[in-house]
Write a protein that holds these residues in place. Structure first.
Motif, mmCIF file in Angstrom:
data_model
loop_
_atom_site.group_PDB
_atom_site.id
_atom_site.type_symbol
_atom_site.label_atom_id
_atom_site.label_comp_id
_atom_site.label_asym_id
_atom_site.label_seq_id
_atom_site.Cartn_x
_atom_site.Cartn_y
_atom_site.Cartn_z
ATOM 1 N N ILE A 452 -1.479 10.691 52.546
ATOM 2 C CA ILE A 452 -1.717 11.187 53.909
ATOM 3 C C ILE A 452 -1.917 12.704 53.957
ATOM 4 O O ILE A 452 -2.519 13.222 54.889
ATOM 5 C CB ILE A 452 -0.556 10.788 54.850
ATOM 6 N N LEU A 453 -1.421 13.398 52.937
ATOM 7 C CA LEU A 453 -1.545 14.863 52.929
ATOM 8 C C LEU A 453 -1.470 15.365 51.494
ATOM 9 O O LEU A 453 -0.639 14.904 50.707
ATOM 10 C CB LEU A 453 -0.414 15.498 53.756
ATOM 11 N N VAL A 454 -2.359 16.318 51.146
ATOM 12 C CA VAL A 454 -2.322 16.967 49.839
ATOM 13 C C VAL A 454 -2.300 18.478 50.076
ATOM 14 O O VAL A 454 -3.113 19.001 50.850
ATOM 15 C CB VAL A 454 -3.529 16.595 48.964
ATOM 16 N N VAL A 455 -1.367 19.146 49.419
ATOM 17 C CA VAL A 455 -1.222 20.588 49.570
ATOM 18 C C VAL A 455 -1.375 21.254 48.212
ATOM 19 O O VAL A 455 -0.686 20.885 47.258
ATOM 20 C CB VAL A 455 0.162 20.953 50.162
ATOM 21 N N ALA A 456 -2.308 22.200 48.100
ATOM 22 C CA ALA A 456 -2.389 23.049 46.905
ATOM 23 C C ALA A 456 -1.779 24.388 47.272
ATOM 24 O O ALA A 456 -2.004 24.900 48.374
ATOM 25 C CB ALA A 456 -3.842 23.221 46.472
ATOM 26 N N GLN A 457 -0.998 24.965 46.378
ATOM 27 C CA GLN A 457 -0.353 26.222 46.737
ATOM 28 C C GLN A 457 -0.201 27.169 45.560
ATOM 29 O O GLN A 457 -0.266 26.783 44.401
ATOM 30 C CB GLN A 457 1.008 25.965 47.379
ATOM 31 N N ARG A 458 -0.016 28.440 45.904
ATOM 32 C CA ARG A 458 0.285 29.499 44.951
ATOM 33 C C ARG A 458 1.314 30.421 45.597
ATOM 34 O O ARG A 458 1.488 30.417 46.821
ATOM 35 C CB ARG A 458 -0.952 30.343 44.609
ATOM 36 N N LEU A 459 1.977 31.217 44.775
ATOM 37 C CA LEU A 459 2.884 32.241 45.280
ATOM 38 C C LEU A 459 2.267 33.608 45.023
ATOM 39 O O LEU A 459 1.796 33.892 43.918
ATOM 40 C CB LEU A 459 4.251 32.151 44.592
ATOM 41 N N CYS A 460 2.251 34.449 46.025
ATOM 42 C CA CYS A 460 1.764 35.818 45.843
ATOM 43 C C CYS A 460 2.832 36.788 46.329
ATOM 44 O O CYS A 460 3.665 36.462 47.174
ATOM 45 C CB CYS A 460 0.445 36.044 46.581
ATOM 46 N N ARG A 461 2.806 37.983 45.774
ATOM 47 C CA ARG A 461 3.812 38.994 46.112
ATOM 48 C C ARG A 461 3.527 39.625 47.470
ATOM 49 O O ARG A 461 2.375 39.816 47.859
ATOM 50 C CB ARG A 461 3.862 40.074 45.035
ATOM 51 N N LYS A 462 4.602 39.956 48.176
ATOM 52 C CA LYS A 462 4.490 40.619 49.471
ATOM 53 C C LYS A 462 4.648 42.126 49.301
ATOM 54 O O LYS A 462 5.388 42.596 48.437
ATOM 55 C CB LYS A 462 5.568 40.102 50.432
ATOM 56 N N ILE A 463 3.963 42.870 50.133
ATOM 57 C CA ILE A 463 4.082 44.331 50.101
ATOM 58 C C ILE A 463 5.498 44.735 50.495
ATOM 59 O O ILE A 463 6.077 44.184 51.436
ATOM 60 C CB ILE A 463 3.070 44.980 51.064
ATOM 61 N N CYS A 464 6.061 45.672 49.763
ATOM 62 C CA CYS A 464 7.391 46.189 50.090
ATOM 63 C C CYS A 464 7.345 46.897 51.439
ATOM 64 O O CYS A 464 6.537 47.812 51.643
ATOM 65 C CB CYS A 464 7.844 47.159 48.986
ATOM 66 N N THR A 465 8.181 46.479 52.358
ATOM 67 C CA THR A 465 8.170 47.067 53.704
ATOM 68 C C THR A 465 8.708 48.489 53.731
ATOM 69 O O THR A 465 8.447 49.232 54.669
ATOM 70 C CB THR A 465 8.996 46.191 54.670
ATOM 71 N N SER A 466 9.447 48.868 52.682
ATOM 72 C CA SER A 466 10.036 50.213 52.656
ATOM 73 C C SER A 466 9.017 51.290 52.300
ATOM 74 O O SER A 466 9.207 52.464 52.647
ATOM 75 C CB SER A 466 11.198 50.267 51.663
ATOM 76 N N CYS A 467 7.956 50.915 51.561
ATOM 77 C CA CYS A 467 6.972 51.926 51.143
ATOM 78 C C CYS A 467 5.555 51.497 51.506
ATOM 79 O O CYS A 467 4.581 51.944 50.895
ATOM 80 C CB CYS A 467 7.082 52.202 49.644
ATOM 81 N N LYS A 468 5.433 50.610 52.491
ATOM 82 C CA LYS A 468 4.115 50.122 52.911
ATOM 83 C C LYS A 468 3.317 51.239 53.570
ATOM 84 O O LYS A 468 3.831 51.986 54.400
ATOM 85 C CB LYS A 468 4.314 48.958 53.894
ATOM 86 N N GLU A 469 2.041 51.338 53.192
ATOM 87 C CA GLU A 469 1.174 52.348 53.790
ATOM 88 C C GLU A 469 -0.273 51.840 53.790
ATOM 89 O O GLU A 469 -0.628 50.977 52.984
ATOM 90 C CB GLU A 469 1.277 53.674 53.048
ATOM 91 N N PRO A 470 -1.113 52.367 54.696
ATOM 92 C CA PRO A 470 -2.515 51.925 54.746
ATOM 93 C C PRO A 470 -3.261 52.314 53.478
ATOM 94 O O PRO A 470 -2.964 53.325 52.842
ATOM 95 C CB PRO A 470 -3.074 52.664 55.975
ATOM 96 N N VAL A 471 -4.241 51.480 53.124
ATOM 97 C CA VAL A 471 -5.116 51.795 51.994
ATOM 98 C C VAL A 471 -6.194 52.741 52.483
ATOM 99 O O VAL A 471 -6.835 52.491 53.496
ATOM 100 C CB VAL A 471 -5.754 50.513 51.423
ATOM 101 N N LYS A 472 -6.382 53.827 51.738
ATOM 102 C CA LYS A 472 -7.417 54.782 52.098
ATOM 103 C C LYS A 472 -8.625 54.562 51.196
ATOM 104 O O LYS A 472 -8.495 54.442 49.994
ATOM 105 C CB LYS A 472 -6.907 56.202 51.963
ATOM 106 N N GLY A 473 -9.789 54.523 51.776
ATOM 107 C CA GLY A 473 -10.999 54.294 51.004
ATOM 108 C C GLY A 473 -12.144 53.973 51.927
ATOM 109 O O GLY A 473 -11.949 53.518 53.049
#
Length: 608
Positions: A452-473
């Motif tokens: 009835i349901l098939v799920v494909a998944q991966r784990l990815c890292r989250k940005i650290c909220t303590s040093c998060k900043e916008p990407v400049k470019g």
């Protein structure tokens, strides 16, 4: 690095034709805007290799380069430079001879810093070049309470008045003094050292702790957020004592060193019990030991803890509300399949339901659920165990993994006769699970009727909220979003075409062959990264989240399955009729929401 020094190095790079004028200009601009060094600007943009950079500095400034990872440092010498100064300038004192203090640096320091070091230490300062990574690891090891404590324990264990149990050549021949190793493993310094390494791993939220023997040392690494990071190098003469200590804790035969061994132990940490699954593998220079940390506190209990988007959550809720059928979770090892299954079980775990699992191994014990461990040596396989489970009148059955046609056949038939069956498969995407079952000999009409349901998944890292900043470019480039855009039988879909990405969703970029380029002025403000801080150990990431591709087996998909269509055709019809998001698109959505980085999504979904 002083501005004049940076300009000098830039001129040298141009002179040697190692980099272009535009690359230098961009790097110098980043230095001014972001307050970083020229080296960081060039290395992070992958415009130059670190070995080339260090060779250039060594030649120009006459500073010798060293491999700091293989350099033994006296913890007392490290204290010559205060922690704040060392971390701010990314330097570390590594040796002291008479009136000379040797300091490892990544870049030649400015005159003011050199004067401060001379005045502080009262010594003549000599410099040695080391890689940024090695300096960072050394700072992590020797500064801070836990790091300093661990470094002192390593020194104490090495200086303990005991002879090495074995010479390296004896280890290779398999000679092992059991009595001596056991005696040493029960002495204070070794016990405290092993306990501290384990405790430090738990503080860093490590999922695995690795002890890896080499010819002259033992490397200790922690796997944090899915990536291994080296933390300590243990001296060779305590290797056998440490190995014996870990074997005793795991409850395995200390006299056996020729074949692989598996064990478990449990400790109490911060008022919670944590299980360790220990794998011991004989290698060339001793025993490689990997400890898997099974912390129930990190287990998401319930679907609402998985941070699913509303559409995915709705599809899950609809599937688990069904009284019978099969739900499959697919993905490679380490993609979080077990966590997803346990989250579903936790939501279904009510007194009115009889829930039974058969697993290899049982990683987490959950109250209210009957859990069975497979034992191949006595014939308790997934297939045999599943047969017995079905005689227990279960409402929900979880099969750890469908590995063979016999297990697949029994699980499919169970899902057709009144049980909700949960299991996993090793496939790259959701549609691939269908063809994998067919390859195992399951008839397509049975798959269409049961799954009835098939799920494909991966784990990815989250940005650290303590040093998060916008990407400049100025521009960000998205890689191609499917694995079949170059297939002539499946021409790429363009924005606005039937089956393309939803135009109603402003965050969905156009679907173009060869990739999607997004103007930085349009979407660049939505992209972030982690600059690196002590909270994330300067990685820029802290914690992980799940990416999901959810395939609902509806009438349209069922028709394709019964017709034995390829997985590409099944994926295409799901995108067109259900609006299914593939893994990479789900990742890009999270990237544009500022939860992770473009580089992390590209790396995590590389096969697409």
């Amino acid at each position: 690095m002083a501005e004049t020094t940076s300009k000098k190095i830039a001129d040298l790079l141009l002179k040697d034709a190692l980099i272009s004028h535009s690359d230098i200009e961009n790097a110098l601009a980043r230095m001014q805007e972001e307050g970083i060094t020229l080296r960081s600007a060039l290395l992070s943009s992958q415009k130059i290799d670190e070995k080339v950079w260090m060779g250039l500095l060594s030649r120009e400034f006459g500073i010798p380069s060293i491999n700091l990872s293989k350099y033994k440092i006296d913890s007392e010498v490290v204290k010559t430079i205060p922690e704040e100064m060392a971390k701010k300038n990314q330097i570390i004192a590594i040796s002291k001879l008479s009136d000379a203090l040797v300091v490892a640096v990544g870049d030649p320091p400015d005159v003011i810093l050199m004067d401060d070091l001379r005045r502080l230490s009262g010594c003549k300062i000599e410099l040695a070049l080391a890689s940024e990574r090695d300096i960072h690891r050394a700072l992590e090891r020797y500064y801070g309470d836990s790091a300093e404590k661990l470094a002192q324990m390593i020194d104490q264990a090495e200086k303990h008045p005991q002879e090495s149990v074995l010479a390296p050549e004896e280890t290779r021949e398999g000679v092992f003094s059991i009595e001596q190793a056991t005696k040493e493993s029960q002495q204070g310094p070794i016990i405290r050292l092993v306990d501290t390494i384990i405790t430090e791993g738990l503080k860093r939220r490590a999922s695995d702790i690795h002890f890896e023997p080499y010819e002259n040392a033992v490397r200790v690494r922690y796997r944090m957020d899915g990536r291994l990071q080296e933390t300590n190098i243990l001296p060779k003469n305590i290797q056998n004592a440490v190995t014996a200590r870990l074997k005793l804790m795991a409850g395995v035969d200390i006299t056996e060193f020729r074949i692989p061994q598996d064990g478990r132990f449990k400790i109490k940490f911060q008022n919670r019990e944590i299980d360790f699954r220990v794998s011991i593998l004989p290698v060339g220079h001793g025993s490689k030991i990997v400890m898997r940390v099974l912390d129930r506190g990190n287990l998401a209990m319930g679907l609402d803890q998985l941070e699913l988007d509303p559409d995915t959550f709705k599809k899950f809720q609809g599937a688990i509300a069904r009284p019978f059928g099969m739900i499959l979770v697919t993905g490679p090892t380490g993609s979080g399949k077990t966590t997803t299954l346990y989250s579903i079980l936790s939501q279904l775990n009510v007194p009115e339901k009889n829930i039974v699992t058969i697993e290899d191994p049982v990683e987490y014990q959950i109250d209210g659920i009957t859990q069975i461990q497979t034992k191949g040596e006595i014939g308790l396989t997934f297939a045999n165990g599943l047969r017995s489970i079905l005689r227990q009148s279960p409402d929900v059955v979880m099969v750890g993994e469908i590995r063979d046609s016999e297990t697949a056949d029994i699980a499919i038939k169970a899902s057709l006769t009144g049980q909700l069956v949960l299991s996993t498969l090793h496939t790259n995407d959701a549609a691939g699970a269908v063809t994998r079952l067919i390859d195992m000999g399951v008839e397509p009409f049975l798959i269409g009727s049961s799954v009835i349901l098939v799920v494909a998944q991966r784990l990815c890292r989250k940005i650290c909220t303590s040093c998060k900043e916008p990407v400049k470019g100025e521009k960000q480039e998205f890689p191609k979003l499917t694995d079949d855009v170059d297939n002539p039988k499946n021409p790429p879909l363009k924005k606005g075409e039937k089956g393309g990405f939803r135009e109603s969703n402003p965050l969905s970029p156009p679907f173009l062959k060869g990739g999607v380029q997004v103007d930085g002025e349009l979407l660049g403000k939505n992209l972030y990264h982690g600059k690196g801080c002590s909270n994330c150990h300067n990685t820029g990431y802290r914690g992980r989240m799940v990416l999901m591709e959810v395939l609902v087996i509806d009438d349209c998909v069922r028709e394709k399955i019964v017709s034995r269509c390829s997985s590409d055709e099944i994926k295409r019809i799901a995108i067109e009729k259900q609006g299914m998001r593939i893994l990479r698109e789900d990742g890009l959505q999270k990237c544009l929401r500022g939860l992770t980085t473009l580089e992390e999504i590209t790396d995590t979904t590389a096969e697409e």
